[in-house]
Design a protein around this motif. Sequence first.
Motif, PDB file in Angstrom:
ATOM      1  N   GLY A 495       0.780  -1.238   0.000  1.00  0.00           N
ATOM      2  CA  GLY A 495       0.000   0.000   0.000  1.00  0.00           C
ATOM      3  C   GLY A 495       0.803   1.273   0.000  1.00  0.00           C
ATOM      4  N   VAL A 496       2.090   1.214  -0.287  1.00  0.00           N
ATOM      5  CA  VAL A 496       2.912   2.433  -0.245  1.00  0.00           C
ATOM      6  C   VAL A 496       3.618   2.678  -1.573  1.00  0.00           C
ATOM      7  N   VAL A 497       3.269   1.931  -2.623  1.00  0.00           N
ATOM      8  CA  VAL A 497       3.938   2.093  -3.906  1.00  0.00           C
ATOM      9  C   VAL A 497       2.912   2.278  -5.011  1.00  0.00           C
ATOM     10  N   GLY A 498       3.371   2.935  -6.093  1.00  0.00           N
ATOM     11  CA  GLY A 498       2.538   3.077  -7.279  1.00  0.00           C
ATOM     12  C   GLY A 498       2.871   1.991  -8.280  1.00  0.00           C
ATOM     13  N   GLU A 499       2.730   2.304  -9.574  1.00  0.00           N
ATOM     14  CA  GLU A 499       3.038   1.342 -10.624  1.00  0.00           C
ATOM     15  C   GLU A 499       4.543   1.115 -10.660  1.00  0.00           C
ATOM     16  N   ILE A 500       4.981  -0.141 -10.716  1.00  0.00           N
ATOM     17  CA  ILE A 500       6.397  -0.500 -10.654  1.00  0.00           C
ATOM     18  C   ILE A 500       6.879  -0.857 -12.053  1.00  0.00           C
ATOM     19  N   GLY A 501       8.041  -0.304 -12.462  1.00  0.00           N
ATOM     20  CA  GLY A 501       8.574  -0.572 -13.794  1.00  0.00           C
ATOM     21  C   GLY A 501      10.000  -1.070 -13.744  1.00  0.00           C
ATOM     22  N   ARG A 502      10.412  -1.718 -14.818  1.00  0.00           N
ATOM     23  CA  ARG A 502      11.783  -2.206 -14.954  1.00  0.00           C
ATOM     24  C   ARG A 502      12.390  -1.629 -16.225  1.00  0.00           C
ATOM     25  N   SER A 503      13.720  -1.478 -16.212  1.00  0.00           N
ATOM     26  CA  SER A 503      14.396  -0.915 -17.381  1.00  0.00           C
ATOM     27  C   SER A 503      15.859  -1.306 -17.367  1.00  0.00           C
ATOM     28  N   SER A 504      16.495  -1.181 -18.533  1.00  0.00           N
ATOM     29  CA  SER A 504      17.923  -1.480 -18.641  1.00  0.00           C
ATOM     30  C   SER A 504      18.756  -0.360 -18.038  1.00  0.00           C
ATOM     31  N   ARG A 505      18.300   0.855 -18.147  1.00  0.00           N
ATOM     32  CA  ARG A 505      18.968   2.020 -17.571  1.00  0.00           C
ATOM     33  C   ARG A 505      17.917   2.856 -16.851  1.00  0.00           C
ATOM     34  N   ILE A 506      18.394   3.765 -15.998  1.00  0.00           N
ATOM     35  CA  ILE A 506      17.484   4.640 -15.283  1.00  0.00           C
ATOM     36  C   ILE A 506      17.885   6.084 -15.548  1.00  0.00           C
ATOM     37  N   PRO A 507      16.946   7.026 -15.446  1.00  0.00           N
ATOM     38  CA  PRO A 507      17.302   8.428 -15.633  1.00  0.00           C
ATOM     39  C   PRO A 507      18.447   8.824 -14.703  1.00  0.00           C
ATOM     40  N   SER A 508      19.288   9.722 -15.207  1.00  0.00           N
ATOM     41  CA  SER A 508      20.516  10.199 -14.566  1.00  0.00           C
ATOM     42  C   SER A 508      21.717   9.390 -15.027  1.00  0.00           C
ATOM     43  N   GLY A 509      21.503   8.335 -15.830  1.00  0.00           N
ATOM     44  CA  GLY A 509      22.607   7.552 -16.363  1.00  0.00           C
ATOM     45  C   GLY A 509      22.641   7.643 -17.877  1.00  0.00           C
ATOM     46  N   ARG A 510      23.766   7.254 -18.478  1.00  0.00           N
ATOM     47  CA  ARG A 510      23.895   7.344 -19.931  1.00  0.00           C
ATOM     48  C   ARG A 510      23.124   6.226 -20.602  1.00  0.00           C
ATOM     49  N   LEU A 511      22.430   6.563 -21.675  1.00  0.00           N
ATOM     50  CA  LEU A 511      21.722   5.567 -22.464  1.00  0.00           C
ATOM     51  C   LEU A 511      22.693   4.818 -23.374  1.00  0.00           C
ATOM     52  N   LEU A 512      22.304   3.634 -23.773  1.00  0.00           N
ATOM     53  CA  LEU A 512      23.122   2.871 -24.707  1.00  0.00           C
ATOM     54  C   LEU A 512      22.889   3.363 -26.133  1.00  0.00           C
ATOM     55  N   ASP A 513      23.908   3.175 -26.978  1.00  0.00           N
ATOM     56  CA  ASP A 513      23.755   3.514 -28.387  1.00  0.00           C
ATOM     57  C   ASP A 513      22.943   2.413 -29.076  1.00  0.00           C
ATOM     58  N   SER A 514      22.070   2.825 -29.963  1.00  0.00           N
ATOM     59  CA  SER A 514      21.306   1.837 -30.731  1.00  0.00           C
ATOM     60  C   SER A 514      22.205   1.222 -31.805  1.00  0.00           C
ATOM     61  N   TYR A 515      21.867   0.023 -32.216  1.00  0.00           N
ATOM     62  CA  TYR A 515      22.652  -0.617 -33.254  1.00  0.00           C
ATOM     63  C   TYR A 515      21.732  -1.311 -34.236  1.00  0.00           C
ATOM     64  N   ASP A 516      22.185  -1.338 -35.500  1.00  0.00           N
ATOM     65  CA  ASP A 516      21.486  -2.072 -36.552  1.00  0.00           C
ATOM     66  C   ASP A 516      19.998  -1.743 -36.567  1.00  0.00           C
ATOM     67  N   ALA A 517      19.666  -0.461 -36.644  1.00  0.00           N
ATOM     68  CA  ALA A 517      18.271  -0.024 -36.668  1.00  0.00           C
ATOM     69  C   ALA A 517      17.946   0.577 -38.031  1.00  0.00           C
ATOM     70  N   SER A 518      16.727   0.326 -38.508  1.00  0.00           N
ATOM     71  CA  SER A 518      16.267   0.877 -39.784  1.00  0.00           C
ATOM     72  C   SER A 518      14.851   1.397 -39.609  1.00  0.00           C
ATOM     73  N   TYR A 519      14.489   2.408 -40.407  1.00  0.00           N
ATOM     74  CA  TYR A 519      13.146   2.970 -40.323  1.00  0.00           C
ATOM     75  C   TYR A 519      12.584   3.160 -41.720  1.00  0.00           C
ATOM     76  N   GLU A 520      11.275   3.251 -41.781  1.00  0.00           N
ATOM     77  CA  GLU A 520      10.585   3.362 -43.057  1.00  0.00           C
ATOM     78  C   GLU A 520      10.879   4.722 -43.692  1.00  0.00           C
ATOM     79  N   LYS A 521      11.448   4.656 -44.902  1.00  0.00           N
ATOM     80  CA  LYS A 521      11.755   5.869 -45.647  1.00  0.00           C
ATOM     81  C   LYS A 521      11.365   5.633 -47.098  1.00  0.00           C
TER      82      LYS A 521
END
Length: 801
Positions: A495-521
Amino acid sequence: MIRNYIKIAFRNLSKHKGFSFINIAGVAIGLACFLLIALYVRDELSYDRYNARADRVYRISRTFLSSEGIPTLKLAQLAPPFGPLLKQDFPEVEQAVRTLENNGLVRYGEHSFNEQDLFFAEGNLFRVLSFQLLSGNPDQALANPFSIMFSRPMAAKYFGTENPIGKTVRLDNQYDLTVTGVFEPLPNQAHFHPSFLISFSTLNDPRVYGADGLRTNWSNNAFNTYALLREGADPQRMQAAMGAFQDKHVPQEGGIKPSKWSVLTLQPITDIHLYSHTDSEVEPTGDIRYIYLFSAIGLFILLIACINYMNLATARSASRAREVGMRKVVGALRTQLIAQFLSESILVVVFALGIALVLVLIGLPVLNDFTHKQLSVRQLVDPVFVSILLGITILTGLVAGSYPAFFLTSFRPLGVLKGQVTSAIRTGRLRQTLVVTQFAIAVALIICTAVVYNQMNYIQTYRLGYQKDQMLLLPDIGDSTTSYETLKQELKRAGVVGEIGRSSRIPSGRLLDSYDASYEKGDTLAPVTINLRSLRVDYDFIPAYRIGMAAGRNFSRSFPTDTAMVILNETAVRLMGWTPDQAIGKSFRYGPSQGQIIGVTEDYHFESLHQNVSAIAMIMTRSNLNWISVPLTGHMPTAVARVEAVWKQFFPERPFDYQFLDERFDRLYAREQTQQLLFSVFAGVAILISCMGLFGLSMFMAEQRTKEIGIRKVLGASVSSLVALLSQDFLKLVGIAILIASPIAGWAMSQWLSGFAYHTVLHWWVFALAAVLSIGIALLTVSFQSVKAALLNPVRSLRSE
């Protein structure tokens, strides 16, 4: 003769105790501040110079460029294949070594701790960087897979007095490591401080990283890579060949040569702390601009103290003019008189130095608390530092006493005895200039302090785009999804927490670089050429942080295919040429998964406000999630206690190590907060010394105008008019100082603010506040003596004549 000079100096100091106190105290405070700043600056300049081969060691950094050639991302790390290829392609490289920072759960027997400073390191690390090994063979300790070395404090933490060599510890409940050595912690002046070193060959295991990834993964820029150049090697020639080196080995993206979108740079290891401004340093670095700034402040404060001495000595010249005249009449040479005055000045500075050293002993622990350093008074007895200190002492004495010495001895004896020198002394054009100079410095420091405070407040209140307060962070359990889901449900029942989430990184830290990504063009999938960063999340990460959606939807358990879908932020879709609504439904491929863009979040500041908002791709996954984010509600201590109780219920063998997100963000700006504190202190010291000098001058002026004040009072002048008369000359000088200091300080702080991607503006009230404070402080200082003189009985003033 020297004994006579010293005797006269003591006699004059004791005769004018008030002026002597102001002079000695001002110079002592100035010297103390200068010494403290000198210790701080010296410590900052000494980083990584303890390495025996520091002049030949370089770290290779990587900068990514936009299609226009503009740097978009500066990394201190490289992809793993670069290291061996540097040694292979460049004959200048004697050794190349890679390290990889990691964190994890280390267990030995019944003891287990979540550790942050684990580094995988290649076996030749000790041939490049200087480590002091307490046990273990430097050539063999990191040679075999699944070997680990402990720093001395960590060895004591886990093994106590036992010999750790040969002991086995378990990492992340996945694999065992054998202890092969113990090393002394690196000095404070190192750019990184490993607590554990794990053999790099351990990464070949597929459970850890995989040998194929080390050879072929060109996108995981997470490996610190150092090169030890051979004696006499030319780093500039090697730097010039880096573009061709990349084009030879790095795969092209969209037919574009790697040298067009990526630059490799050799950076001397001794430059890392002060000159490196990458987005991914192992530890927070300093900035050479602050070293220049604090050095200037130290010199300015010392200069203000010297100005005080010169002003007061010149002001007292009238009372000593007859002494000089008489000495000249009886045959004293000008050089002898100059020597006498300079000896008095040096004697004052020597007294002040003794007091300054006591102040340094008192102030050093406070400075260490401010800067989180371990500066020691032992550094003061270093031969080089002692030589510099003696030089500064003599120079300060000569500078402080030079003008009075040469000024007083320049007049003819006859003119002095007739009193013709008095008018020249009272005019004091140089004295007025010096008062303006010292108050201009003080006003500039007030403005700088106000701007730094305003920027820190701006950062702390800036809307980041998600919930930051009361966000509890836990390391991911690394167990099955079933265990996590059970834990999450129990936490919600508390009864003392809201919605709980998981992630590879958290805000205040550096994000990873994306690799091998393509988008519709158009009608095809085109490689992503923008600097796209990746973030792996679960279904509940976006709701947990209350990140707003600009278009589309969040990942949902109702759609099994969402594991192949992607959510971008507004910056990413804008750089791809879409609006948020246009992006929904567009095809997008990330790695082996091909799906669609199902949502676009509003922009949020994942990293510090030193950087612009990154283009982010959020990928839904159930694996490789390193953090659990738990938003708390209600009374914080109660909420934390309930979360801890649930944690220990499910994982009694795991330590309950938690962090708060707002505290992590505060650490991002710890350097600026330190600057704010130091600016405030130094501005206060500069104002204090300036006011001491102003107080002494006002005391002198009041004494010189005693007869005038008495006559004015007899003729009916009020106390207020007399106070205004005595104060107006000083206030004019302070006003001129404000006019000079404001544009200079404004320009300097605009340059400082430009280091933040998001910053406040230079408000007009900052300059108004500095002006009001300066005038108010000067008025209070001068008015004390003015009121005292104005209240003096005119009968006593006139009777003295």
